[in-house]
Design an enzyme around this catalytic site. Sequence first.
Site, PDB file in Angstrom:
ATOM      1  N   ALA A  65       0.863  -1.172   0.000  1.00 36.10           N
ATOM      2  CA  ALA A  65       0.000   0.000   0.000  1.00 36.10           C
ATOM      3  C   ALA A  65       0.904   1.226   0.000  1.00 36.10           C
ATOM      4  O   ALA A  65       2.059   1.155   0.425  1.00 36.10           O
ATOM      5  CB  ALA A  65      -0.884  -0.015   1.239  1.00 36.10           C
ATOM      6  N   GLY A 110       0.759  -5.012   0.924  1.00 36.08           N
ATOM      7  CA  GLY A 110      -0.435  -5.151   0.091  1.00 36.08           C
ATOM      8  C   GLY A 110      -0.182  -5.925  -1.198  1.00 36.08           C
ATOM      9  O   GLY A 110      -1.109  -6.513  -1.759  1.00 36.08           O
ATOM     10  N   GLU A 113      -0.397  -9.423  -0.188  1.00 36.11           N
ATOM     11  CA  GLU A 113      -1.814  -9.692   0.087  1.00 36.11           C
ATOM     12  C   GLU A 113      -2.626  -9.791  -1.206  1.00 36.11           C
ATOM     13  O   GLU A 113      -3.570 -10.580  -1.286  1.00 36.11           O
ATOM     14  CB  GLU A 113      -2.365  -8.592   1.000  1.00 36.11           C
ATOM     15  CG  GLU A 113      -1.744  -8.671   2.397  1.00 36.11           C
ATOM     16  CD  GLU A 113      -2.027  -7.451   3.252  1.00 36.11           C
ATOM     17  OE1 GLU A 113      -1.695  -6.328   2.812  1.00 36.11           O
ATOM     18  OE2 GLU A 113      -2.609  -7.598   4.341  1.00 36.11           O
ATOM     19  N   GLU A 133       4.849  -4.913   7.423  1.00 29.85           N
ATOM     20  CA  GLU A 133       4.082  -3.857   8.087  1.00 29.85           C
ATOM     21  C   GLU A 133       4.544  -3.546   9.506  1.00 29.85           C
ATOM     22  O   GLU A 133       4.529  -2.391   9.926  1.00 29.85           O
ATOM     23  CB  GLU A 133       2.581  -4.218   8.102  1.00 29.85           C
ATOM     24  CG  GLU A 133       1.877  -4.007   6.770  1.00 29.85           C
ATOM     25  CD  GLU A 133       1.974  -5.202   5.832  1.00 29.85           C
ATOM     26  OE1 GLU A 133       2.781  -6.129   6.105  1.00 29.85           O
ATOM     27  OE2 GLU A 133       1.242  -5.218   4.828  1.00 29.85           O
TER      28      GLU A 133
END
Length: 259
Positions: A65, A110, A113, A133
């Site tokens: 992200a 992300g 993910e 993260e």
Amino acid sequence: MPSDLILVETRQQIGTVTINRPDKLNALNAAVLGELETAMQRLGSDAGIRAIVITGAGRSFVAGADIGEIANASRGTLQAFAERGQAVFRAIEQTRKPVIAAVNGFALGGGCELALACHIRVASTKAKFGLPEVKLGLIPGFGGTQRLPRLVGRGPALRLILSAEPIDGTEAHRIGLADLLAEPETLMTTAYTLADACMANSPVAIARASEAVDVGLDLSLEDGLRSEATLFASLGDSNDMREGTLAFIEKRAPAFRGN
Ligand code: COA
């Protein structure tokens, strides 16, 4: 509509989605996420598309992200951010056509993910998977804490989540995070060959099998078996089932119509 951030190419019933923000290693900002969602919806509902391959432009799949969009976020903003990413990825997971991640480089945060939300992962030996993260004082928020342990088991998942250390494609393949491993130059052909193998089969059966796995993973074995039997039975109404079984008996290749 094609955009600069997401490139969509369709060829021989395969849709290729390329995340195209290479100067930021394809980090997922709101615009990229929105375009990805639109592209996936379009390919998912296009009857001429039978499989989807997602990859990244340049040296990254997706490096996570966009950290710049998170840095000063309040609790409410973070909640909305996670729910938005989760919704886009859940829709990808619920696409009833094979969705294959061709992981060419960094698949961090992300990006990892996103790969996890795809049905099948093909990794380049040059890929780097990780959930970094906690290094940022965050936790994975687009499904990583849920999908990774379901895929590789609790220990290997916690190793990645708690250490924040990335692993390469070979190690990802070893622990079952990547399903297939390829040299960088054969990554896309490996993904397309896999897509072709899926596309030789009944699209209706592919959709129902995908649903059975998706639904069943969250059920008890008993409930999952009931769901499987219902989906299995639903194929009694399909032409593809008649065609597939008849073609076997007649010793010929089936001609599936997808209904
Ligand atoms: N969000 C925003 N920008 C990102 C990004 C992310 N997740 N990942 C990379 N970028 C940007 C960098 O800021 C840099 O931009 P700049 O050229 O304007 O400074 C550009 O992409 C290239 O990245 P850079 O760090 O210079 O490349 P590198 O080869 O030295 O390192 C990584 C590559 C992937 C190791 C490093 O970029 C990184 O750690 N990224 C963050 C990964 C992460 O924590 N993801 C989870 C986010 S929740």
